[in-house]
Design an enzyme around this catalytic site. Structure first.
Site, PDB file in Angstrom:
ATOM      1  N   CYS B  83       0.911  -1.188  -0.075  1.00  0.00           N
ATOM      2  CA  CYS B  83       0.076  -0.070   0.075  1.00  0.00           C
ATOM      3  C   CYS B  83       0.739   1.295  -0.161  1.00  0.00           C
ATOM      4  CB  CYS B  83      -0.912   0.039   1.302  1.00  0.00           C
ATOM      5  SG  CYS B  83      -1.954  -1.596   1.344  1.00  0.00           S
ATOM      6  N   SER B 207     -11.033   1.600   5.569  1.00  0.00           N
ATOM      7  CA  SER B 207     -11.040   2.262   4.280  1.00  0.00           C
ATOM      8  C   SER B 207     -11.660   1.497   3.239  1.00  0.00           C
ATOM      9  CB  SER B 207      -9.662   2.859   3.841  1.00  0.00           C
ATOM     10  OG  SER B 207      -8.592   1.837   3.688  1.00  0.00           O
ATOM     11  N   HIS B 336      -8.911   4.316  -0.762  1.00  0.00           N
ATOM     12  CA  HIS B 336      -7.814   3.957  -0.568  1.00  0.00           C
ATOM     13  C   HIS B 336      -7.575   2.889  -1.589  1.00  0.00           C
ATOM     14  CE1 HIS B 336      -4.192   2.289   0.765  1.00  0.00           C
ATOM     15  NE2 HIS B 336      -4.554   1.474   1.680  1.00  0.00           N
TER      16      HIS B 336
END
Lengths: 387, 387
Positions: B83, B207, B336
């Site tokens: 991420c 998210s 996200h």
């Protein structure tokens, strides 16, 4: 910009390494490179890898490998550019050192393509092509290369066995490389009788599916001496480095038989190095398929258009030849663990330039070139190395 | 080393963009950033992406995107760090400009997580964790974060709704962001009644899965003015940039409640920027889960250990608060799209520093910080930006 040198090299054997997981294979290469450079830590690890997401269910791979190699805490990132991932990672490592962001950087390439439970390696390799306009129609990666080879044979009226010499040369050299997957010479008959995979590509035109990892330690040239102290070999300098791209889909290219990105990256790299073509002592070519060797030689101007295959003779490309190719076996015989290949090529070039290439030593090698191709020519990186 | 500035920003809306393929979403962001910087070409594209291999059957993504955006020929590489891929790509772009390898570089982040036929996005996200020692036992990525949150609540005797304020703040800000996935404020009651995903994490702690792309144009600061000529806004300078890693597996950490890599990268970044903590005007925090906001604030010293959750109040983290967080909605409300998030954070920080944040403008914002987390804290990058 600081000049960048290589002060450490390491590699795992290439093959079907079913008893080693990906992280262990990377450890073998990275720990060897660190020992070679006499270091026990580094500032960053940039890891070339293509398939860990699709074949191993493992992303975040660079951090995982750094952690496993005892380098917890350092910067880590994976770099992906299909089969050119290894040399793309090298570019990032070079920029990290050249900019002064870091002083000691490890660049590694890693691929684990065998022993992947429930995964399809052929489908994985096809992710190098355009999923929406090429793969959707059912073409595999070898299939794309076969179409290119077929077109080449048609356009230039080239017979099927014209490419045999590339494969014979690779296996002759691989036979002397203890890390090669295939350590066995082949004859012209082996080539002619090889089973066809995707016509006209046969088993001997094609590099194998395999596992492997290779690693480099990079430092600023001005500091290289402190890493080579007390050793008989010096650092190897990266004199030229360039990356270029082309359309991802073969059918989008103006000319599918010309590797535009090979020419562009090659011209930039030799211009940076300030050398002429005839000064290059050997060439680690991207012989994933024999047709790619021919196209690469043509794009870089070593041969005229349609005549690259004519160089596939021992007196041209053998160790004693005019331009030795694939000196440690190339992708065909050493093997092609895709994301690692670009780093293997550079490791082997360093072996040559250090005079450590054993029976395959190119006499008096001073300048070496590597070229790493992603996809069927969409990403191509060229590096020039020298002592 | 050349100082690096941002002269162009672009973003796609974030959401379930079923009518746009990955390359089209990237085009939306990159073409907007190029128009913003008044350029029609660039030297290189570095693309942050995590999941294209596992969810889209597409690697070689950076070259594909460059080709689709009319940038055929330029250097292109994908950068992956789970991420944190977006900010890892930013690091590479910075090194390319700082070193002088390139003059005009595009850094983009891209993720397409919805509308992926026959793929499991939850399994894809789990590739950020250790496949062999974590995921093998059946834990998902949200499951790992849930274990951390549970331990935090136990150790520090924190009630379940203590984290609500992070989520409320994100949604309040996202309501004013036309590119946010959720443009709707929520109340404390929405949080308390939200369905649990992996106890104690509920829908409002977490998210969303979504698609999106964001892009930046980087140039050397000394040349920035020529790209901002005739505009009311200037370039934004990257004053600090650092990346650090930790053990990939949560169970390997000395203290699973301390984000060591957040502290390390934060300390390096503010030291490079030569600033003090209290000079930071806003903080784009990695609020993938509310627990991560608390841990990030603690690791960077904005709150004491075990007390990060106490900052989740409007007068602390709201736009007018002491340290505004997630000013355009953060990961929770803007969304996200994992490999793009790090670039979205920086794009939004530039909006703030240019005074272009509309109703969410932090008054007099001069120094902004972004922090992007890969995995459950194994790779963390911190950037400091200023005018």
């Amino acid at each position: 910009m600081r000049s960048v040198s290589i002060v450490g090299i390491g590699q795992s054997p290439v093959g079907e390494l079913w008893n080693r997981s990906a992280r262990q294979i990377a450890y073998d290469a990275i720990s060897a490179a660190m020992a070679d450079a006499q270091i026990d830590n580094a500032d960053a690890l940039y890891l070339g890898n293509m398939l860990s997401g699709s074949l191993l269910d493992q992303e975040h791979l660079a951090t995982l490998v750094a952690d496993y190699c005892g380098l917890r805490g350092i910067e880590a990132a994976k770099v992906e550019a299909a089969c050119a991932s290894g040399s793309a990672a090298l570019r990032v490592g070079m920029m990290a050192v050249a900019s002064g962001f870091h002083d000691v950087v490890i660049v590694a390439g890693l691929e684990k393509m065998t022993d992947t439970v429930g995964k399809d390696t052929t489908a994985g390799l096809a992710t190098a092509a355009d999923a929406e306009t090429e793969v959707l129609h059912g073409v595999s990666f070898v299939g794309l290369n076969a179409l290119i080879m077929q077109r080449y044979m048609f356009e230039y009226d080239v017979p099927l066995d014209a490419f045999a010499g590339f494969s014979i040369n690779a296996h002759r050299n691989g036979a002397n490389n203890p890390n090669a997957m295939f350590q066995e010479a082949i004859t012209r008959e082996t080539y002619v009788r090889a089973p066809v995979i995707a016509s006209p590509i046969n088993m001997m035109d094609s590099s194998p599916v395999c596992d492997g990892s290779a690693a480099l330690v990079l430092v600023a040239t001005e500091r290289a001496r402190q890493f080579t102290r007390g050793r008989h070999v010096g650092a190897v300098r990266i004199l030229g480095s360039a990356s270029a791209t082309d359309s991802i889909a073969v059918h989008d290219r103006r000319d599918p038989l010309f590797l535009q990105a090979a020419e562009t990256s090659y011209r930039k790299a030799i211009s940076q190095a300030g050398i002429h073509q005839n000064e290059i002592d050997f060439f680690e070519v991207h012989d994933a398929f024999t047709i790619m060797s021919a196209l690469s030689l043509e794009a870089c101007g070593f041969a005229r258009r349609g005549e690259g295959w004519r160089m596939a003779q021992e007196d041209e490309i053998g160790i004693q030849g005019r331009l030795p190719l694939s000196t440690m076996g190339g992708l065909k015989s050493r093997g092609h663990p895709v994301g690692a290949t670009g780093v293997y090529q550079v490791v082997e070039a360093v072996q040559q330039l250090r005079g450590e290439a054993g029976d395959n030593q190119v006499p008096g090698a001073r300048l070496g070139m590597t070229q790493n191709i992603g996809g069927s020519g969409a990403t191509i990186l060229t590096h020039i190395l020298g002592t």
